[in-house]
Design an enzyme around this catalytic site. Structure first.
Site, short mmCIF file in Angstrom:
data_model
loop_
_atom_site.label_atom_id
_atom_site.label_comp_id
_atom_site.label_asym_id
_atom_site.label_seq_id
_atom_site.Cartn_x
_atom_site.Cartn_y
_atom_site.Cartn_z
N SER A 1 20.92 -14.95 -25.50
CA SER A 1 19.73 -14.14 -24.95
C SER A 1 19.90 -12.75 -25.32
O SER A 1 18.99 -12.03 -25.31
CB SER A 1 19.94 -14.23 -23.34
OG SER A 1 20.97 -13.69 -23.02
N LYS B 1 22.81 -8.11 -20.29
CA LYS B 1 21.53 -7.74 -20.63
C LYS B 1 21.46 -6.18 -21.08
O LYS B 1 22.53 -5.45 -20.82
CB LYS B 1 20.51 -8.10 -19.41
CG LYS B 1 20.54 -9.40 -18.87
CD LYS B 1 19.88 -10.55 -20.04
CE LYS B 1 19.90 -11.58 -19.23
NZ LYS B 1 19.52 -12.97 -20.24
#
EC number: 3.4.21.89
Length: 255
Positions: free
Chosen positions: A77, A147
């Site tokens: 991701s 993230k």
């Protein structure tokens, strides 16, 4: 002067001006009543090696708890900034001094609202758990995510169409977005305009079309935002494997 024989028959060589004295011990010599210095006892290897091992484990645990911890990247991701199975070092010290996550930082945080539900991970072995606990291995099997911070409290983040992503009305130049991806996803969850709540941050993955980030959790108890209290720290270095070694600075986009 004439020498007089002593009672034992030996000749006394001392003259009238001589004074018989006991010899004084020198500065470094031990007197008759001075106890001998005890030799320092050295531990046997059988006792010394376990002690060193315990000390190393304690130091590793303290470093992992308060300074730096290693984490394993379990997904793609954050490509191409981070690759699958990369090991990153996370700064855990600065939050102790009140530092808050800033725009553009790559952060590790605890799962805020079951974001990982349905994502099966390979369960770690007992040895991996033990080594991860003391900091000798990257944390394994824990509910953490990684993230990039896009917005902090008070910021407005917006995606329309395929982008660009806007922060406080300003389009962002995002060179870190995965090649071939668009800054915004055109699915319903990828279209939004939100204002970041106090005490939270808005996060997105660099691999925009392969990241279940804040966009896809807007219906949870935090509106898709990550509470600052759940942030473990900032990822600062890709430490392993060696060919991937790099630092993780804040991009000029957020200057």
């Amino acid at each position: 002067m004439r020498q007089e024989p002593t009672e034992s028959g030996a000749t006394d060589v001392a003259d009238a001006g001589d004074v018989a004295t006991e010899p004084r011990p020198g500065p470094g010599s031990a007197g008759p009543d001075t106890p001998r210095r005890q030799k320092r006892r050295r531990l046997s290897p059988w006792a010394e090696y376990p002690l060193l091992a315990v000390t190393a484990l304690v130091l590793a645990f303290l470093i992992k708890t308060f300074l730096v911890q290693a984490f394993l990247i379990p997904s793609g991701s954050m490509q191409n900034t981070l690759q699958l199975d990369d090991r990153v070092l996370v700064d855990k010290l600065t939050p102790w001094f009140g530092s808050q996550p800033e725009r553009g930082e790559v952060i590790v945080f605890r799962d805020p609202a079951d974001w990982l539900a349905g994502h099966e991970a390979t369960p770690p072995t007992t040895l991996q758990k033990a080594l991860g606990f003391v900091g000798l291995m990257p944390a394994a099997g824990e509910q953490h995510l990684i993230k990039r911070v896009i917005g902090v409290a008070g910021d407005t983040v917006e995606c329309q169409g395929s982008g660009p992503l806007k922060l406080n009305g300003r389009p962002l130049d995002e060179p870190y977005v995965y090649a071939g991806n668009t800054p915004c996803s055109t699915d319903p969850e990828g279209q939004f305009k939100i204002t970041v709540s106090p005490g939270t941050v808005w996060v997105m993955g660099d691999h925009r079309q392969a990241s279940q980030d804040s966009r896809y959790h807007r219906n949870d108890s935090h509106g898709g935002m990550v509470p600052v209290d759940d942030v473990v720290g900032r990822a600062i270095v890709v430490a392993w494997p060696v060919p991937h070694w790099s630092t993780l600075p804040v991009p000029p986009t957020f200057d």
